[in-house]
Design a protein around this motif. Structure first.
Motif, short mmCIF file in Angstrom:
data_model
loop_
_atom_site.label_atom_id
_atom_site.label_comp_id
_atom_site.label_asym_id
_atom_site.label_seq_id
_atom_site.Cartn_x
_atom_site.Cartn_y
_atom_site.Cartn_z
N GLU A 91 11.81 10.30 -11.69
CA GLU A 91 12.14 9.50 -10.64
C GLU A 91 11.63 9.02 -9.53
N ASP A 92 10.50 10.11 -8.71
CA ASP A 92 9.62 9.94 -8.05
C ASP A 92 8.50 8.35 -8.73
N THR A 93 8.63 7.92 -9.62
CA THR A 93 7.37 6.75 -10.08
C THR A 93 7.50 5.75 -9.46
N ALA A 94 6.53 5.31 -8.86
CA ALA A 94 6.71 4.13 -7.82
C ALA A 94 5.30 3.77 -7.63
N VAL A 95 5.10 2.76 -6.49
CA VAL A 95 3.97 1.82 -5.86
C VAL A 95 4.39 2.44 -4.88
N TYR A 96 3.00 4.13 -3.94
CA TYR A 96 3.30 3.83 -3.18
C TYR A 96 2.40 3.35 -2.04
N TYR A 97 2.94 3.33 -0.50
CA TYR A 97 2.26 2.60 0.17
C TYR A 97 1.78 3.62 1.16
N CYS A 98 1.16 3.27 1.93
CA CYS A 98 0.81 4.03 3.35
C CYS A 98 0.95 3.28 4.43
N GLN B 6 -2.47 -1.66 -0.18
CA GLN B 6 -2.76 -2.04 -1.50
C GLN B 6 -1.64 -1.97 -1.76
N GLY B 7 -1.10 -0.08 -2.22
CA GLY B 7 -0.38 0.79 -2.17
C GLY B 7 -0.85 1.13 -4.22
N THR B 8 -0.50 2.67 -4.32
CA THR B 8 -1.26 2.97 -5.57
C THR B 8 0.12 3.69 -6.38
#
Length: 119
Positions: A89-96, A111-113
Protein backbone atom coordinates in the motif's frame (compact mmCIF):
# COMPACT_ATOMS: atom_id res chain seq x y z
CA UNK A 1 12.73 30.54 -5.94
CA UNK A 2 13.53 26.85 -5.46
CA UNK A 3 13.68 23.83 -7.76
CA UNK A 4 13.30 20.30 -6.40
CA UNK A 5 14.48 17.01 -7.90
CA UNK A 6 13.61 13.65 -6.31
CA UNK A 7 15.63 10.48 -6.71
CA UNK A 8 15.96 7.04 -5.16
CA UNK A 9 12.66 5.49 -6.19
CA UNK A 10 12.43 1.95 -7.48
CA UNK A 11 10.93 -1.48 -6.93
CA UNK A 12 11.27 -3.42 -3.71
CA UNK A 13 9.61 -6.41 -2.07
CA UNK A 14 7.35 -6.03 0.96
CA UNK A 15 9.39 -5.61 4.12
CA UNK A 16 12.24 -3.98 2.29
CA UNK A 17 13.71 -0.49 2.59
CA UNK A 18 14.32 2.46 0.32
CA UNK A 19 15.71 5.97 0.77
CA UNK A 20 14.43 8.87 -1.28
CA UNK A 21 16.41 12.07 -1.76
CA UNK A 22 15.28 15.52 -2.78
CA UNK A 23 17.92 17.93 -4.03
CA UNK A 24 16.99 21.60 -3.89
CA UNK A 25 18.44 24.54 -5.74
CA UNK A 26 18.46 28.10 -4.49
CA UNK A 27 20.29 30.14 -1.92
CA UNK A 28 17.62 29.99 0.79
CA UNK A 29 16.95 26.26 1.24
CA UNK A 30 17.19 26.55 5.01
CA UNK A 31 14.28 29.03 4.97
CA UNK A 32 11.79 26.39 3.79
CA UNK A 33 9.68 23.81 5.53
CA UNK A 34 10.05 20.60 3.51
CA UNK A 35 7.54 17.83 3.00
CA UNK A 36 6.94 14.53 1.25
CA UNK A 37 3.63 13.58 -0.37
CA UNK A 38 2.51 10.58 -2.38
CA UNK A 39 -0.18 9.71 -4.88
CA UNK A 40 -1.27 6.18 -5.73
CA UNK A 41 -3.26 5.27 -8.87
CA UNK A 42 -6.90 6.24 -8.49
CA UNK A 43 -6.27 8.09 -5.24
CA UNK A 44 -5.77 11.71 -4.25
CA UNK A 45 -2.40 13.05 -3.18
CA UNK A 46 -1.76 12.49 0.51
CA UNK A 47 0.62 13.90 3.09
CA UNK A 48 3.47 11.65 4.21
CA UNK A 49 5.92 13.66 6.31
CA UNK A 50 7.24 17.16 6.98
CA UNK A 51 10.26 18.71 8.65
CA UNK A 52 10.91 22.22 9.91
CA UNK A 53 13.73 24.49 8.85
CA UNK A 54 16.25 23.38 11.44
CA UNK A 55 15.31 19.71 11.27
CA UNK A 56 14.38 19.66 14.93
CA UNK A 57 10.67 19.02 14.44
CA UNK A 58 8.94 16.43 12.24
CA UNK A 59 5.42 15.26 11.51
CA UNK A 60 4.19 12.02 9.94
CA UNK A 61 1.01 10.56 8.59
CA UNK A 62 -0.35 7.84 10.85
CA UNK A 63 0.05 5.32 8.04
CA UNK A 64 3.85 5.71 7.97
CA UNK A 65 4.67 6.66 11.56
CA UNK A 66 7.29 4.34 12.98
CA UNK A 67 8.36 3.12 9.54
CA UNK A 68 9.43 6.28 7.69
CA UNK A 69 11.93 8.95 8.76
CA UNK A 70 12.28 12.40 7.24
CA UNK A 71 15.55 14.29 7.67
CA UNK A 72 17.46 17.14 6.08
CA UNK A 73 21.01 18.35 5.60
CA UNK A 74 20.84 22.07 5.01
CA UNK A 75 24.54 22.27 4.12
CA UNK A 76 23.78 19.92 1.19
CA UNK A 77 20.40 21.45 0.27
CA UNK A 78 18.88 17.98 0.56
CA UNK A 79 15.92 16.37 2.29
CA UNK A 80 15.56 12.60 2.71
CA UNK A 81 12.81 10.09 3.30
CA UNK A 82 13.99 6.77 4.71
CA UNK A 83 11.34 4.11 4.25
CA UNK A 84 11.50 0.84 6.16
CA UNK A 85 9.15 -2.14 6.45
CA UNK A 86 7.56 -1.19 3.15
CA UNK A 87 4.08 -2.46 2.35
CA UNK A 88 2.30 -2.86 -0.99
CA UNK A 89 0.00 0.00 0.00
CA UNK A 90 3.05 2.30 0.04
CA UNK A 91 3.19 2.00 -3.75
CA UNK A 92 2.83 5.50 -5.19
CA UNK A 93 4.58 8.38 -6.86
CA UNK A 94 6.40 10.29 -4.13
CA UNK A 95 6.77 14.07 -4.36
CA UNK A 96 9.06 16.45 -2.53
CA UNK A 97 7.62 19.86 -1.69
CA UNK A 98 8.72 23.14 -0.11
CA UNK A 99 6.97 26.07 1.52
CA UNK A 100 7.83 29.11 3.59
CA UNK A 101 6.61 28.93 7.20
CA UNK A 102 4.28 31.87 6.57
CA UNK A 103 2.36 29.94 3.88
CA UNK A 104 -0.52 27.52 4.42
CA UNK A 105 0.07 25.49 1.24
CA UNK A 106 3.21 24.11 -0.38
CA UNK A 107 4.41 26.32 -3.22
CA UNK A 108 7.13 24.26 -4.89
CA UNK A 109 7.06 20.64 -6.06
CA UNK A 110 9.42 18.14 -7.59
CA UNK A 111 8.65 15.92 -10.57
CA UNK A 112 8.04 12.83 -8.45
CA UNK A 113 9.70 9.43 -8.19
CA UNK A 114 7.95 6.06 -8.46
CA UNK A 115 8.03 3.62 -5.55
CA UNK A 116 6.64 0.14 -6.17
CA UNK A 117 6.33 -2.42 -3.38
CA UNK A 118 5.47 -5.97 -4.41
CA UNK A 119 4.00 -8.67 -2.19
Amino acid sequence: QVQLVESGGGSVQAGGSLRLSCAASGRTFSSYVMGWFRQAPGKEREFVAAINRSGGSTNYADSVKGRFTISRENAKNTVYLEMNSLKPEDTAVYYCAATLPTRSDYDYWGQGTQVTVSS
